[in-house]
Design an enzyme around this catalytic site. Structure first.
Site, mmCIF file in Angstrom:
data_model
loop_
_atom_site.group_PDB
_atom_site.id
_atom_site.type_symbol
_atom_site.label_atom_id
_atom_site.label_comp_id
_atom_site.label_asym_id
_atom_site.label_seq_id
_atom_site.Cartn_x
_atom_site.Cartn_y
_atom_site.Cartn_z
ATOM 1 N N GLU A 182 8.609 1.139 -3.131
ATOM 2 C CA GLU A 182 7.707 0.025 -3.228
ATOM 3 C C GLU A 182 8.549 -1.147 -4.062
ATOM 4 O OE1 GLU A 182 3.824 0.133 -4.541
ATOM 5 O OE2 GLU A 182 3.622 2.414 -4.107
ATOM 6 N N ASP A 207 -6.897 -3.058 4.542
ATOM 7 C CA ASP A 207 -5.357 -2.243 4.847
ATOM 8 C C ASP A 207 -5.167 -2.143 6.351
ATOM 9 O OD1 ASP A 207 -5.041 -1.550 2.193
ATOM 10 O OD2 ASP A 207 -6.013 0.290 2.384
ATOM 11 N N HIS A 227 0.784 -1.241 -0.069
ATOM 12 C CA HIS A 227 -0.140 0.036 0.067
ATOM 13 C C HIS A 227 0.853 1.173 0.089
ATOM 14 C CE1 HIS A 227 -3.585 2.301 0.882
ATOM 15 N NE2 HIS A 227 -2.812 3.218 1.682
HETATM 16 C C1 GAR Z 1 1.252 0.834 -6.128
HETATM 17 O O1 GAR Z 1 1.579 2.245 -5.873
HETATM 18 C C2 GAR Z 1 0.477 0.294 -5.121
HETATM 19 O O2 GAR Z 1 1.073 0.475 -3.832
HETATM 20 C C3 GAR Z 1 -0.816 0.637 -5.145
HETATM 21 O O3 GAR Z 1 -1.258 0.951 -6.711
HETATM 22 C C4 GAR Z 1 -0.189 1.233 -7.307
HETATM 23 C C5 GAR Z 1 0.111 -0.062 -8.378
HETATM 24 O O4 GAR Z 1 1.021 0.215 -9.256
HETATM 25 N N1 GAR Z 1 -1.865 -0.240 -4.512
HETATM 26 C C6 GAR Z 1 -2.984 0.416 -3.768
HETATM 27 O O5 GAR Z 1 -3.264 1.709 -3.749
HETATM 28 C C7 GAR Z 1 -3.622 -0.521 -3.047
HETATM 29 N N2 GAR Z 1 -4.693 -0.240 -1.964
HETATM 30 P P1 GAR Z 1 1.607 -0.830 -10.122
HETATM 31 O O6 GAR Z 1 0.540 -1.383 -10.852
HETATM 32 O O7 GAR Z 1 2.575 0.120 -11.077
HETATM 33 O O8 GAR Z 1 2.506 -1.675 -9.319
#
Ligand code: GAR
Length: 201
Positions: free
Chosen positions: A184, A155, A114
């Protein structure tokens, strides 16, 4: 090193940059004890699916519209996860709330990343760019990302690891999102490897 690799599934809904980080980490050995056996998207035309295919990883999509309820959809998901003998499920930008069939089938075996320092800026409706917009609006000096175990509380499951990012004057939701995404991509693979080191298989 374990004698047998843990079978991982990655669930996606969007661009899939965390998916790529996980795929790269398996290749480089950062995730030494796991292999990605399946990618599941709940949307058909997303870049994440393309990225999985480019990397030679099996990828499927299951659309919610084909099912009468969220639970029926998640039962199908569990059927697919079992078909591929998945032992650990990794949510990577998966924009659906999981329901009982999958939470019960994979109790303490689902992780999520997250893009905030939970418990701040999490919960229903807090996902993707909305998180960064709320963080900038709140004027806090620090944000970051969190890897946690998924349970019934959105979460709200046990936190495994966090990484912090400073918010500088002039940062926008988009610039903050980019900085946090970089963190991340480091945090998720290393946390997955640590988590599966504790598996008894
Ligand atoms: C990431 O920043 C992830 O942490 C977030 O969506 C993005 C996905 O990016 N997730 C959430 O907000 C879940 N609650 P990606 O598809 O490029 O990995």
């Amino acid at each position: 090193m374990k004698s047998k690799k843990v079978n991982l599934a990655v669930l996606v809904s969007g661009s899939g940059s965390n998916l790529v980080a996980l795929i790269d980490a398996v290749k480089s050995g950062v995730i030494a004890d796991g292999q990605i056996s399946l990618v599941v998207s709940n949307k058909e035309d997303v870049y994440a699916l393309q990225r999985a295919e480019n990397a030679g990883v099996k990828a499927i999509s299951i659309k919610r519209s084909g099912f009468s309820s969220d639970e029926e959809f998640d039962k199908k998901l569990v059927e697919k996860l079992r078909e591929y003998k998945i032992e650990l499920v990794l949510l990577a930008g998966y924009m659906r709330i999981l329901t009982a069939p999958v939470l019960e089938a994979y109790r303490d075996r689902i992780l999520n990343i997250h893009p905030s320092l939970l418990p701040e800026f999490g919960g229903l409706g807090m996902y993707g760019m909305r998180v960064h917009e709320a963080v900038i609006k709140a004027g806090v000096p620090v944000s970051g990302c969190t890897v946690h175990i998924v349970n019934e509380h959105v979460d709200g499951g046990p936190i495994l690891a966090q990484a912090e990012v400073s918010i500088l004057p002039g940062d926008t939701p988009a610039s903050l999102a980019a900085k946090i995404l970089r963190e991340e991509h480091r945090l998720y693979p290393s946390t997955v490897q640590k988590f599966i080191t504790g598996f008894d298989i």
